[in-house]
Design a protein around this motif. Structure first.
Motif, PDB file in Angstrom:
ATOM      1  N   TYR A   1      42.336 -31.485 -78.662  1.00 39.57           N
ATOM      2  CA  TYR A   1      40.920 -31.126 -78.770  1.00 39.57           C
ATOM      3  C   TYR A   1      40.288 -31.807 -79.992  1.00 39.57           C
ATOM      4  O   TYR A   1      39.152 -32.314 -79.915  1.00 39.57           O
ATOM      5  CB  TYR A   1      40.766 -29.611 -78.870  1.00 39.57           C
TER       6      TYR A   1
ATOM      7  N   GLU B   1      39.859 -35.528 -79.030  1.00 39.47           N
ATOM      8  CA  GLU B   1      38.800 -35.796 -78.046  1.00 39.47           C
ATOM      9  C   GLU B   1      37.409 -35.552 -78.621  1.00 39.47           C
ATOM     10  O   GLU B   1      36.427 -36.133 -78.152  1.00 39.47           O
ATOM     11  CB  GLU B   1      39.028 -34.943 -76.802  1.00 39.47           C
ATOM     12  N   ASN B   2      37.331 -34.689 -79.625  1.00 40.29           N
ATOM     13  CA  ASN B   2      36.022 -34.349 -80.189  1.00 40.29           C
ATOM     14  C   ASN B   2      35.862 -34.786 -81.646  1.00 40.29           C
ATOM     15  O   ASN B   2      34.861 -34.456 -82.282  1.00 40.29           O
ATOM     16  CB  ASN B   2      35.791 -32.839 -80.082  1.00 40.29           C
TER      17      ASN B   2
ATOM     18  N   ASP C   1      37.673 -22.649 -79.811  1.00 37.75           N
ATOM     19  CA  ASP C   1      37.075 -23.689 -78.960  1.00 37.75           C
ATOM     20  C   ASP C   1      38.138 -24.333 -78.070  1.00 37.75           C
ATOM     21  O   ASP C   1      37.876 -24.656 -76.903  1.00 37.75           O
ATOM     22  CB  ASP C   1      36.401 -24.757 -79.824  1.00 37.75           C
ATOM     23  N   THR C   2      39.330 -24.503 -78.628  1.00 38.53           N
ATOM     24  CA  THR C   2      40.427 -25.100 -77.860  1.00 38.53           C
ATOM     25  C   THR C   2      40.837 -24.203 -76.707  1.00 38.53           C
ATOM     26  O   THR C   2      41.041 -24.675 -75.571  1.00 38.53           O
ATOM     27  CB  THR C   2      41.638 -25.368 -78.770  1.00 38.53           C
TER      28      THR C   2
ATOM     29  N   TRP D   1      38.241 -24.376 -73.969  1.00 39.75           N
ATOM     30  CA  TRP D   1      38.336 -25.661 -73.257  1.00 39.75           C
ATOM     31  C   TRP D   1      39.566 -25.697 -72.355  1.00 39.75           C
ATOM     32  O   TRP D   1      39.477 -26.058 -71.185  1.00 39.75           O
ATOM     33  CB  TRP D   1      38.377 -26.787 -74.291  1.00 39.75           C
ATOM     34  N   GLN D   2      40.705 -25.290 -72.885  1.00 37.30           N
ATOM     35  CA  GLN D   2      41.948 -25.349 -72.121  1.00 37.30           C
ATOM     36  C   GLN D   2      41.935 -24.413 -70.909  1.00 37.30           C
ATOM     37  O   GLN D   2      42.541 -24.711 -69.883  1.00 37.30           O
ATOM     38  CB  GLN D   2      43.136 -25.020 -73.016  1.00 37.30           C
TER      39      GLN D   2
END
Length: 423
Positions: A86, A89-90, A208-209, A212-213
């Motif tokens: 994460y 990617e961000n 946040d991870t 997202w996951q």
């Protein structure tokens, strides 16, 4: 007078008997409340854990405790591996290139990685080669991405070769370090990537991870660095697993242990602020107090930012360090008794699984560990003792294609369809 006395005695008996019945019914309700939900537990494992819970309920509260690993035990997959992807990617980093240089090389031996981490031309790679490539691309990103000091948006940055080179070689480096060197080298290294962040920023990153996951498919992902930036390390490839999930059966076990009066502790090799962000929150199905959470403990600077060092007062919470943590901080609160239940999945947990003679149950999440390792031998013992009343070691299978427990001791590996009991 005799009639009055007899009536009074009968009334007293009925009253007392009525209370006994009510107490008995309440006890039955309490016993039912600590039994695990069926879920996907292996039936024998559930029976043993239910018995453990019922017995615990009859002992004084807070007189016993259970120890849980987090990654691949409490959850499916590894939270810090997911966070790393994460971050990549961000581009969620808080370091200048100079600080990043220090972090990338910190405590990593300069010898070549194991041959399985050779580049696509089958040439050996070491930290100097791949580190130089990573720093070159990170510096370019730092100067050009609007989240650092540049003007390009993240969507624009993602179209560049430097972005692709950076994320692939960083993820490759994580695997190469972990697969080539001892855990005491690899486990701290990934926590240093939070350098420059506050506790709250790390917690936000973890949340946040997870969000997202939860929306990602459970699958293997293959990344390859671009030919145009082969650099010193050459073109490399890395494969990682997507689909981090929390496990409902483990969430239920945590709660039922607490209801039965058993104190629950987490001893994890991930970063402390990451594990706290998950385990202390009801929204994730847990309510573990901060004082019951032990993990890789960073040092903070005067502004409360994480540094690229660990606090030496706390043992590294992997391997023997997990036992040291239990002895130093936990066992002393329970008349020097060992944990009643220990749950884990890997060689990093095998010491705490085997170091306490008075541990009553050991739960192993079956990841088909090497038969030469301690945890491999414990897994074989679980198979041998299966369905015996004297069984102490429990082996719980999972389906890696679905990220969930399996009604079996065996595990279905990713890309296969049949459970395997032992490697």
């Amino acid at each position: 007078m005799r009639k009055v006395a007899l009536c009074a005695l009968a009334f007293l008996f009925i009253g007392v008997y009525g209370k006994v019945v009510i107490a008995s019914e309440k006890s039955q309700e309490q016993q039912t409340s600590v039994i695990l939900a069926d879920g996907n537990w292996d039936n024998f494992n559930k029976k043993k854990l239910d018995n453990f819970l019922l017995e615990a309920q009859n002992r004084p509260e807070h007189s016993s405790y259970a120890i849980f690993d987090f990654d691949n035990t409490t959850a499916f997959l590894d939270i810090e591996e997911a966070i790393l992807v994460y971050q990549l990617e961000n581009l969620r980093f808080s370091m200048t290139p100079d600080v990043f240089r220090t972090v990338i090389y910190k405590d990593i031996p300069k010898i070549s990685f194991k041959s399985k981490y050779n580049n696509l031309e089958n040439h050996a790679v070491n930290i100097d080669a791949v580190g130089a490539d990573i720093l070159d691309s990170y510096t370019w990103l730092y100067n050009n991405y609007e989240g650092f000091q540049g003007g390009l948006s993240l969507s624009e940055i993602k179209q560049t070769a430097h972005y692709k080179n950076f994320i692939v070689k960083m993820r490759y480096l994580y695997d190469a370090i972990g697969g080539s060197f001892e855990h005491r080298v690899s486990y701290p290294w990934v926590t240093y990537l939070f350098c420059g962040m506050s506790k709250d920023e790390v917690a936000k990153l973890a949340e946040d991870t997870i969000q997202w996951q939860s929306q990602q498919p459970i699958e293997k992902v293959v990344w390859q660095s671009p030919d145009s930036l082969a650099g010193q390390a050459g073109v490399v490839k890395t494969v990682w697993k997507n689909g981090f999930r929390l496990i409902p059966e483990m969430q239920d076990l945590y709660k039922k242990l607490q209801q039965a009066g058993v104190d629950v502790y987490v001893v994890s090799a991930s970063a402390l602020d990451v594990i706290k962000a998950i385990m202390m929150q009801e929204k994730y199905g847990f309510s573990i107090p901060a004082s019951h959470i032990y993990a890789m403990h960073p040092l903070y600077d005067q502004e409360g930012k994480l540094t690229s060092s660990l606090d030496s007062f706390y043992p590294q919470t992997q391997g023997k360090g997990k036992t040291e943590t239990i002895n130093k901080f936990i066992r002393i609160n329970y008349n020097n008794k060992g944990p009643g239940l220990v749950c884990g999945d890997s060689e990093g947990d095998q010491n705490m699984m085997s170091d306490f003679d008075d541990t009553r149950l050991v739960l192993i999440i079956n990841r088909l560990q090497s038969p030469q390792s301690i945890i491999g031998k414990l897994s074989a013992q679980a198979v041998h003792d299966y369905k015996k009343d004297t069984a102490k070691i429990l082996l719980q299978g999972r389906n890696e294609n679905k990220g969930e427990f399996l009604l079996s001791q065996g595990t279905i590996l990713s890309g296969t369809d049949k459970p395997v009991l032992l490697p």
